[in-house]
Every structure is written in structure tokens, then in C-alpha cells.
Design a protein around this motif. Structure first.
Motif, mmCIF file in Angstrom:
data_model
loop_
_atom_site.group_PDB
_atom_site.id
_atom_site.type_symbol
_atom_site.label_atom_id
_atom_site.label_comp_id
_atom_site.label_asym_id
_atom_site.label_seq_id
_atom_site.Cartn_x
_atom_site.Cartn_y
_atom_site.Cartn_z
ATOM 1 N N MET A 15 41.899 62.157 -1.571
ATOM 2 C CA MET A 15 40.721 62.408 -2.391
ATOM 3 C C MET A 15 39.516 62.281 -1.482
ATOM 4 N N THR A 16 38.712 63.339 -1.424
ATOM 5 C CA THR A 16 37.512 63.343 -0.595
ATOM 6 C C THR A 16 36.368 63.969 -1.388
ATOM 7 N N THR A 17 35.203 64.029 -0.781
ATOM 8 C CA THR A 17 34.114 64.817 -1.356
ATOM 9 C C THR A 17 34.430 66.289 -1.112
ATOM 10 N N LEU A 18 33.628 67.185 -1.659
ATOM 11 C CA LEU A 18 33.824 68.617 -1.450
ATOM 12 C C LEU A 18 33.605 69.005 0.007
ATOM 13 N N GLN A 19 32.936 68.142 0.762
ATOM 14 C CA GLN A 19 32.724 68.386 2.186
ATOM 15 C C GLN A 19 33.819 67.749 3.048
ATOM 16 N N GLY A 20 34.812 67.142 2.393
ATOM 17 C CA GLY A 20 35.922 66.534 3.130
ATOM 18 C C GLY A 20 35.654 65.131 3.624
ATOM 19 N N LYS A 21 34.587 64.498 3.154
ATOM 20 C CA LYS A 21 34.260 63.144 3.597
ATOM 21 C C LYS A 21 35.044 62.104 2.792
ATOM 22 N N THR A 22 35.499 61.050 3.477
ATOM 23 C CA THR A 22 36.156 59.952 2.782
ATOM 24 C C THR A 22 35.118 59.180 1.982
ATOM 25 N N HIS A 63 45.545 69.629 2.152
ATOM 26 C CA HIS A 63 44.192 69.307 1.706
ATOM 27 C C HIS A 63 43.158 70.031 2.571
ATOM 28 N N LYS A 64 43.380 70.018 3.875
ATOM 29 C CA LYS A 64 42.422 70.611 4.803
ATOM 30 C C LYS A 64 42.296 72.117 4.584
ATOM 31 N N GLU A 65 43.424 72.802 4.433
ATOM 32 C CA GLU A 65 43.382 74.259 4.259
ATOM 33 C C GLU A 65 42.710 74.658 2.953
#
Length: 347
Positions: free
Chosen positions: A303-310, A331-333
Motif C-alpha cells: 500500500m503506497t500513495t499514488l506516487q508510490g511513496k511509503t 505494484h510497480k507496473e
């Protein structure tokens, strides 16, 4: 004159030896007692056993759920608005929220007074809550966990949501309702508990330590089914369609806890909806998402933000940047497919 020497009588020697033995006894017994106190994890101590804290978290979520259910059965919700969010959605408050908060918050604080606890609600009664816990760890937790880790109490923050999906609670959409507890250590979620009081079901997990739930056997990464908030469906739908196509299967639902459970292997009678991705496009409070974050992390998801931040759970109740939660897919793709939220236009 020769210097005078100090001579001890046999009785003096014996007294001195007894005094020395007494000092050594008290020193070593103090050390031993300290070790025993840590091993027994006395409430308020410096070290806390994560498995014990998991059992307490489950107990707190269940007791809170009992209050939520009782208020609904009595028909005494007395729902009212706390105000509106930044996005204009009503934030509801009921007796269920308040009574659940009192049970959950005070049970945890009475057991471990030195631990920092954040709750969505605040104290409303001058009568102190005397809830206590017997420190007995249920057999299911003993059987399904492997962790023996102890952590410092000052590294712990506990996030509780006494009633998730309050709006749906007032609309009698009770299958969306959950009570949640999350334990974060140094800002990282490590214990997650999501309890469904109207389904008599509790999901729990410890990161690197065990869980009573699991991920599903398969997920659709190419055409994922998206689950998102009923209250922000307009912006969310446009965002999801731009990312994954106009024919994207989108499910609207209430409650962050419910949405996370939709990603897992939960029986249909306990969790009616199933999805591949949980998407939230607006700000959200950390007590809404911390427990779900821990569940996903424990089972190999993210689970991250929409920008991929923890997301850090040390303090500050608001999580900015939305939510993107997955398990069983890359998740990354999928993150790379997300558009800039500012580019989304809704009617």
C-alpha cells in the motif's frame, strides 16, 4: 612509631562477610528480577512482546465491535455530522463510534499506559473506562504466529478506528462496517487487525510473523477490478478509466477496511466483494488505512500513495497523496499506468 594496623575479630570478619554476601544477593536478585519483568512483559514496561500486542489488538477490535453492534441493535445511533472533509464529504459521528472508541482506546491504554494511541474519536465521558485484559494469548494466535520479537514501547504507535464506514452504518449497510487496530513500530505498520462485527469475522496479521488470512490464488493484472470509495466515485472512476481503460471493472464500496479485505482470500459469506486493486484518490486519515497496510505487507502486498511513496505512521493523522493498494500483482507496473491526478476532469 610503627603505624597502627586495623585488626578484625573473628566476629567482625563474619559480619563483614555476611554484609558482602547480602550486597551481592540484592544485586543479582535485582538483575534477575529485571529479566523476569521483561520476560513477563509487565504493563507499561520498556519492552513489549509483539504477539501479546497482537492478541490485545484483536481483543480491542472485537470489544469495540460489540459496542458498534449493540448500538445498532438498540437503534440508538444518534448520527450527526462532524463537518465536511476537504473534498466536501460529510463526516458522520454516532453513539457506535463513541462507545467503541471508549472500549478500544482505554483497553489498550490501561494495558500499556506508555504506548502512544491515536484514535479517530475523542473522549466524551467523565466516567473512566476500567476495561482490562488478562494477558492470555488465544491458541489460534499461538498456533499461527512465529514472531518472538520484542520492541521498545516508545517506538510504538497504535492507530485505532472505532467504526470504519460510519456513513454506511447510518444507512444500514452494515456489511461495510469494521473496527480496526494497527500497531506501527518506528512508523512502519507491523500488526493489522480488521474486525467485521456484523459478520463475526476478524482478519489479523503480523509482518514477518503470521496471519489468519491469505492472498487469493489468482489476480487479474491485465484488466484489474478496481474497488474505491462510494463518496469519491466521480473523480476515482475517471482516474481509473484513464489508467486502465474505459471498460475497467469498477466497484464502489464503503470503508477502507472492507476494501482491503476485498483483495484477500475471504469467504463470500464474510466478504461479498472481491477486487484486484484498491484505489483512493483523495486524502485519507491514517487510522483508516494503517491496519489494512499491515495486513497487505504481511501477506506480500503493498500500500503506497499514488506516487508510490511509503506511508509513515509515526504521527500526523492525515495521509496525503491518495492510496494505491495491491497484492498478487506487480505494484510497480500498475503504478506506472497511473495518470497525473491533476489531469483528471470530472463533471
Amino acid at each position: 612509631m610503627a603505624p597502627m594496623g586495623i585488626r578484625l575479630s573473628p566476629l567482625g570478619v563474619a559480619v563483614f562477610a555476611l554484609l558482602a554476601l547480602g550486597v551481592l544477593y540484592h544485586f543479582y536478585s535485582g538483575v534477575l528480577a529485571g529479566r523476569i519483568a521483561i520476560f513477563r512483559k509487565l504493563p507499561g514496561g520498556d519492552r513489549v512482546d509483539l504477539r501479546e500486542l497482537l492478541a490485545l489488538s484483536v481483543e480491542a477490535a472485537v470489544r469495540g465491535g460489540e459496542q458498534v453492534k449493540r448500538v445498532a441493535e438498540e437503534g440508538e445511533l444518534h448520527g450527526k455530522s462532524k463537518g465536511k472533509t476537504k473534498e466536501g464529504a460529510e463526516e458522520m459521528l454516532t453513539n457506535g463510534d463513541l462507545r467503541s472508541h471508549q472500549k478500544m482506546y482505554h483497553l489498550i491504554k490501561n494495558t500499556f499506559p506508555s504506548i502512544q494511541v491515536y484514535s479517530e474519536e475523542h473522549e466524551t465521558s467523565n466516567v473512566p473506562e476500567t476495561a482490562s485484559w488478562d494477558h492470555v494469548i488465544p491458541k489460534e494466535i499461538l498456533d499461527k504466529t512465529t514472531t518472538t520479537e520484542e520492541v521498545s514501547s516508545d517506538s510504538i504507535t497504535v492507530w485505532i478506528d472505532p467504526l470504519d464506514a460510519t456513513q454506511e452504518y447510518t444507512e444500514n449497510l452494515l456489511h461495510y462496517v469494521t473496527t480496526m487496530v494497527c500497531v506501527a513500530v518506528n512508523g512502519k505498520p507491523v500488526i493489522g487487525v480488521v474486525h467485521k462485527p456484523f459478520a463475526d469475522f476478524t482478519a489479523w496479521a503480523v509482518v514477518r510473523g503470521g496471519s489468519n488470512v491469505s492472498m487469493r490464488k489468482s489476480y487479474n493484472e491485465k484488466n484489474p477490478r478496481i474497488i474505491m470509495s462510494r463518496s469519491h466515485l466521480g473523480t476515482g472512476r475517471a482516474f481509473a478509466q484513464k489508467a486502465f481503460g474505459n471498460n475497467t471493472d469498477i466497484k464502489e464500496a464503503g470503508g477502507a477496511g472492507y476494501k482491503v479485505l476485498s483483495l484477500l482470500n475471504i469467504p463470500d459469506d464474510k466478504q461479498p466483494d472481491h477486487a484486484d486493486v484498491y484505489l483512493h484518490v483523495t486524502n485519507i486519515k491514517k487510522w483508516d488505512i494503517c491496519a489494512g497496510n499491515a495486513l497487505l505487507e504481511a501477506l506480500g502486498g503493498q500500500m503506497t500513495t499514488l506516487q508510490g511513496k511509503t506511508i509513515d505512521y509515526t504521527d500526523s493523522a492525515l495521509n496525503e497523496g491518495g492510496i494505491f493498494a495491491t497484492i498478487g500483482v506487480s505494484h510497480k507496473e500498475l503504478l506506472e499506468k497511473l495518470p497525473d491526478l491533476k489531469s483528471i476532469k470530472t463533471k
